[in-house]
Design a protein around this motif. Sequence first.
Motif, mmCIF file in Angstrom:
data_model
loop_
_atom_site.group_PDB
_atom_site.id
_atom_site.type_symbol
_atom_site.label_atom_id
_atom_site.label_comp_id
_atom_site.label_asym_id
_atom_site.label_seq_id
_atom_site.Cartn_x
_atom_site.Cartn_y
_atom_site.Cartn_z
ATOM 1 N N ALA A 174 97.752 112.654 -17.653
ATOM 2 C CA ALA A 174 97.493 111.419 -17.142
ATOM 3 C C ALA A 174 96.846 110.557 -18.211
ATOM 4 C CB ALA A 174 96.955 111.135 -15.903
ATOM 5 N N THR A 187 98.767 112.020 -7.972
ATOM 6 C CA THR A 187 98.352 112.891 -9.070
ATOM 7 C C THR A 187 96.798 113.210 -8.967
ATOM 8 O OG1 THR A 187 99.890 111.682 -10.421
ATOM 9 C CG2 THR A 187 97.965 112.756 -11.429
ATOM 10 N N LEU A 201 101.941 108.878 -17.044
ATOM 11 C CA LEU A 201 101.991 110.201 -16.602
ATOM 12 C C LEU A 201 102.939 110.835 -17.751
ATOM 13 C CD1 LEU A 201 102.414 110.439 -12.850
ATOM 14 C CD2 LEU A 201 100.126 111.201 -14.398
#
Length: 85
Positions: free
Chosen positions: A6, A35, A51
């Motif tokens: 991320a 996430t 992402l």
Amino acid sequence: VYVTRATINKKKYLSVTSIGKSPTLKDMLSNNVETHLLNVRANFYGKQVKLEFLEFIREVIKFGSANELIKAIEEDIVFARKNYE
């Protein structure tokens, strides 16, 4: 469920991401993207997240209990750390 990276505010974080419904928690109506950032204690709600998908770990499945789901997530995190840290 995937190992992901991320990017938030130009900083990269190793993460694990689940995409799909949440059958164990009985949320079968909507698809979710969740996430979990590893090694991070910060609030990023409302921030833009990019992402990068690194590796497929497993399918989203229905577990017998929330505790079984938690154990599977912990195993996903161990896999991500072992292979990407």
